[in-house]
Each structure stands twice: as structure tokens, then as C-alpha cells.
Scaffold this active site. Structure first.
Site, PDB file in Angstrom:
ATOM      1  CG  PHE A 141      -1.893   1.201   1.143  1.00  0.00           C
ATOM      2  CD1 PHE A 141      -3.080   1.084   0.444  1.00  0.00           C
ATOM      3  CD2 PHE A 141      -1.583   2.422   1.719  1.00  0.00           C
ATOM      4  CE1 PHE A 141      -3.961   2.160   0.332  1.00  0.00           C
ATOM      5  CE2 PHE A 141      -2.447   3.511   1.615  1.00  0.00           C
ATOM      6  CZ  PHE A 141      -3.642   3.371   0.925  1.00  0.00           C
ATOM      7  CG  ASP A 226       5.885   3.996   1.484  1.00  0.00           C
ATOM      8  OD1 ASP A 226       5.988   4.790   2.453  1.00  0.00           O
ATOM      9  OD2 ASP A 226       4.840   3.857   0.825  1.00  0.00           O
ATOM     10  CE  LYS A 264      -0.066   5.657   7.513  1.00  0.00           C
ATOM     11  NZ  LYS A 264      -1.455   5.822   7.910  1.00  0.00           N
TER      12      LYS A 264
HETATM   13  N1  PLP Z   1       2.660   4.552   2.148  1.00  0.00           N
HETATM   14  C1  PLP Z   1       2.383   3.720   3.160  1.00  0.00           C
HETATM   15  C2  PLP Z   1       3.355   2.627   3.494  1.00  0.00           C
HETATM   16  C3  PLP Z   1       1.215   3.860   3.911  1.00  0.00           C
HETATM   17  O1  PLP Z   1       0.950   3.023   4.910  1.00  0.00           O
HETATM   18  C4  PLP Z   1       0.328   4.909   3.575  1.00  0.00           C
HETATM   19  C5  PLP Z   1      -0.925   5.079   4.303  1.00  0.00           C
HETATM   20  O2  PLP Z   1      -1.396   4.214   4.995  1.00  0.00           O
HETATM   21  C6  PLP Z   1       0.653   5.756   2.501  1.00  0.00           C
HETATM   22  C7  PLP Z   1       1.831   5.555   1.822  1.00  0.00           C
HETATM   23  C8  PLP Z   1      -0.255   6.892   2.143  1.00  0.00           C
HETATM   24  O3  PLP Z   1      -0.124   7.873   3.125  1.00  0.00           O
HETATM   25  P1  PLP Z   1      -1.228   9.016   3.321  1.00  0.00           P
HETATM   26  O4  PLP Z   1      -2.484   8.327   3.749  1.00  0.00           O
HETATM   27  O5  PLP Z   1      -0.642   9.928   4.364  1.00  0.00           O
HETATM   28  O6  PLP Z   1      -1.390   9.719   2.046  1.00  0.00           O
END
Ligand code: PLP
Length: 416
Positions: A141, A226, A264
Site C-alpha cells: 500500500f 516507503d 504519518k
Molecule cells: N505509504 C504507506 C506505506 C502507507 O501506509 C500509507 C498510508 O497508509 C501511505 C503511503 C499513504 O499515506 P497518506 O495516507 O498519508 O497519504
């Protein structure tokens, strides 16, 4: 009526929610009005122990005085400027991120407002290599904007919005051979979560990231990690790839990614994200005119992030997350036969259930005053504030057997 008015209680706000908000998130579970530390209160006066922290966001819990003070002071001084101007907090945050990552010379930061935006920027960095291909992982994700969605694996999220930006293939997470087979001279980047969050809280086998690093280096591709969900101490290390069993290399070191995305927990609840290009090549992939954001690098967001990072370091919260998480997971694993194991790292934990009753368990937990998340049919995710105390963790462990029984009763065995 202002946003704090709760005269009619939760039911009134929920009715208005349905009439005013798009239905993207389904029906909210409660209307929350206040938070303090690891606790939140709903509009009807009920108190909950927050074991989700806004999905791995509120690192310092709710209403932490250092965060409130930093945001208030910055907003009272200089709330926003365009990117035609620089500010001290913006530069200090970029420097702090580079230092936390031990970033080599030439590394640079792009500041944005969310995890999705950080991933979008990383995707654009990949495109800027001039190569067309990107390899991501099954179960991944990375967000829901069109570029991030192209990297996200879940078909239900992707299918309604195709065609997505092309060139992305997904390979099984944790399978170094499959990754190697998918990467060649046309691959711009490999994008991986060091520990998958939304995919069910999954840590890859030891050595996987090191092999991914070798594969990328051999092919001249970028290794993008990520850390949106896992960064800023969440897993008991500043970044999850810094755990020896996650990102350790054969020579006792740790992988050095080319690009890291963060969001986050970074702002402790204030929206802020960052993409960090490590080393000269990655640090210069996005040049003048290649990317932008009105709010990215906003001084208030940067002040929030600096305050969060300061408190995480000052109060030893990375170490706390590691130690508390290790003790807690053992207690949770032994709590009830429905819990067959506990995955994840630090304070990002996934309770594996013998039956697909996670939604029923999460609902029972909420009724009993605990906010948790059914991240998969048979996995409960815990991602509490990093300031969670042992006593608070214990209170959930003590309640868990009864919650498991309730979940099994509600779902009538849960084999469906
Ligand atoms: N990347 C990862 C690993 C995530 O867990 C998330 C959200 O859960 C995102 C990207 C997207 O982040 P945002 O919801 O702040 O746009």
C-alpha cells in the site's frame, strides 16, 4: 454551529456527516471530540484507549504540550509562505531528516503534506531516471492518488481507476528471487515497505532488503523504501530498515536506500511528509520545475515535525517502542487461543487470529473502550502512540480474552 458543538451528541453529528461528506470511508465508528495522551473521548462522553493513533500517526499521543506549543508559536509568528521563500523550520527539518538517516553527501529532501504525496514525488524521481519500469510488491500500500495507486497492489482499489500510470509490476513480498527476476536494465526503481502495514503488518524474511539492494545496484535501479507507516520510531528504530533483521547486510551494516518516504508519525498529527533522496544521484533527480506544492515545507508543519522528532528523541520513545513492543507482543501472543501469533515490530503489531473475526474483535474492543483496527480479516493492527505506558498496554492484554470470546460469539464461529 462550530465543529466542536456536540449538543445533539454523536448521533446528530453522524447524521450531518452523512449529508455533507462523501461516502469514501463508509460509516465512521464514533464521533470523537477530544484526546489527551493515549486516550480519546467521543461525543457521548465515552472514553477509549487509543491503540491506533490515527493509523500510526499520533506518535506523541493527543494534545502533547510540546506539539501544541510548537504549532501555536509558529502559527503566531509566520504561518505560511510560498515556496518563493525559505524558512528556518523548513531547512531545520530537512537537515534533521538527513541526519536521522545518516544520509551521505549530496542527499536532499522534498517536503510535502502526506504519505501519498511523498510516494508521488518518489515515483517522479523514478521517472526522472529515464527508465520506464517500476517494481513493487504484492500486498503493498503506497496511497491512492493515481501514481501512488499504480504502486499499491490491491485490485479493489485499482480496478475502478484504470488506466493507471504504466510500467509497474508487482512481485511477491519477501521473495528475493522473484524480485531479482523482475528487475532489469529498464527498471527505474524498486519500491518496498520495509514492513508492510496495510498489507497486514508483515515483516519480510531477514536479508530480503539487503538482496533487494544488491539487485537494484546491479541493475542501476533506485531502491525506494516507503517508511510512511514505519518511520519515526514506530517499529522501535527511527526507520524500520535500520533493524538488523530487516535491513541488515551480511557485513553487519544496514542497507542504504536511494529514496525514503516519510509522513504519518512525522508531524505527530499535523499533516507533513517528506521524500529524501540519498546520495548525489537521488538528491538531484528532481530539479527546477520538476515538482512543487503550495503547502509543502509550510513552517507550521515543519515546526510540528521538529517538535515531534525532538520529543521522540528526548524521551527515548524509539527505545521505548522497541522494548514495550517486544514485551507486549509476548503477552498478547499468550492471551487467548484465537491469537495464533503476533507479527510486526515495535509498536506496529499485527495480531494473527485463527479465524477471520478481526472486524468482530475490533467492534467488541471499541464497545469495551479500545480503539484497534481490523487491517485484514484475520489480523488486528495495533499502532498506538509511542507514549503508551506498560499499564495501558496491559489493560488491553487483560481485556483481550473476553474480546476474543465476544468476537467468536458474534461471528458465529467466523468460518464464513
Ligand atoms: N505509504 C504507506 C506505506 C502507507 O501506509 C500509507 C498510508 O497508509 C501511505 C503511503 C499513504 O499515506 P497518506 O495516507 O498519508 O497519504
Amino acid at each position: 454551529m462550530n465543529g466542536l458543538a456536540t449538543a445533539g451528541g454523536g448521533a446528530d453529528v453522524m447524521a450531518r456527516y452523512r449529508g455533507a461528506l462523501m461516502g469514501t470511508f463508509g460509516t465512521p465508528q464514533r464521533v470523537l471530540v477530544r484526546g489527551d495522551g493515549c486516550e480519546v473521548w467521543d461525543a457521548d462522553g465515552n472514553r477509549y484507549l487509543d491503540l491506533l493513533a490515527g493509523i500510526a500517526v499520533n506518535a506523541l499521543g493527543h494534545a502533547h504540550p510540546a506539539l501544541v506549543g510548537a504549532v501555536t508559536a509558529q502559527m503566531s509568528t509566520l504561518g505560511h509562505v510560498s515556496n518563493f521563500f525559505a524558512t528556518g523550520p523548513q531547512v531545520a527539518l530537512a537537515e534533521r531528516l538527513l541526519s536521522l538517516l545518516g544520509a551521505p553527501d549530496g542527499s536532499r529532501v522534498f517536503l510535502c503534506n502526506s504519505g501519498t504525496e511523498a510516494v508521488e514525488a518518489a515515483f517522479k524521481m523514478a521517472r526522472r531516471t529515464g527508465r520506464p519500469g517500476v517494481v513493487a510488491a504484492e500486498g503493498a500500500f503506497h496511497g491512492r492518488s493515481m501514481g501512488a495507486l499504480a504502486l499499491t497492489h490491491k485490485q479493489a482499489y485499482r480496478a475502478p481507476f484504470e488506466p493507471l500510470p504504466g510500467g509497474v509490476v508487482h512481485v511477491p513480498f519477501g521473495d528475493a528471487d522473484a524480485l531479482r527476476a523482475a528487475v532489469d536494465g529498464s527498471t527505474a526503481a524498486v519500491v518496498l515497505e520495509p514492513v508492510q502495514g496495510e498489507g497486514g503488518v508483515v515483516t519480510p524474511p531477514p536479508g530480503y532488503l539487503a538482496e533487494a539492494r544488491e539487485t537494484c545496484t546491479a541493475a542501476g535501479a533506485l531502491l525506494v523504501l516507503d517508511e510512511v507507516q514505519t518511520g519515526v520510531g514506530r517499529t522501535g528504530a527511527w526507520f524500520a530498515f535500520q533493524h538488523p533483521h530487516v535491513g541488515g547486510t551480511a557485513d553487519g551494516g544496514t542497507v542504504v536506500p536511494d529514496v525514503v518516504t516519510v509522513a504519518k508519525g512525522l508531524g505527530g498529527g499535523f499533516p507533513v511528509g517528506a521524500v529524501i533522496g540519498l546520495g548525489e544521484r537521488s538528491g538531484t533527480l528532481l530539479g527546477p520545475g520538476d515538482h512543487g506544492s503550495t503547502f509543502g515545507g509550510n513552517p507550521v508543519a515543519c515546526a510540528a515535525a521538529l517538535a515531534t522528532l525532538h520529543v521522540v528523541e528526548r524521551d527515548g520513545l524509539v527505545e521505548h517502542a522497541r522494548k514495550l513492543g517486544a514485551a507486549w507482543r509476548a503477552d498478547l501472543a499468550a492471551s487467548h487461543p484465537l491469537v495464533t501469533g503476533v507479527g510486526g515490530e515495535g509498536l506496529l503489531l499485527g495480531l494473527r487470529l485463527a479465524r477471520p473475526v478481526a472486524p468482530a474483535l475490533a467492534a467488541a474492543a471499541l464497545e469495551a473502550g479500545f480503539v484497534v483496527n481490523a487491517v485484514a480479516p484475520a489480523t488486528i493492527r495495533l499502532a498506538p502512540p509511542l507514549v503508551l505506558t506498560q499499564e495501558q498496554a496491559d489493560s488491553f492484554t487483560a481485556a483481550l480474552p473476553a474480546l476474543c470470546e465476544a468476537a467468536l460469539r458474534t461471528s458465529d464461529g467466523g468460518d464464513a
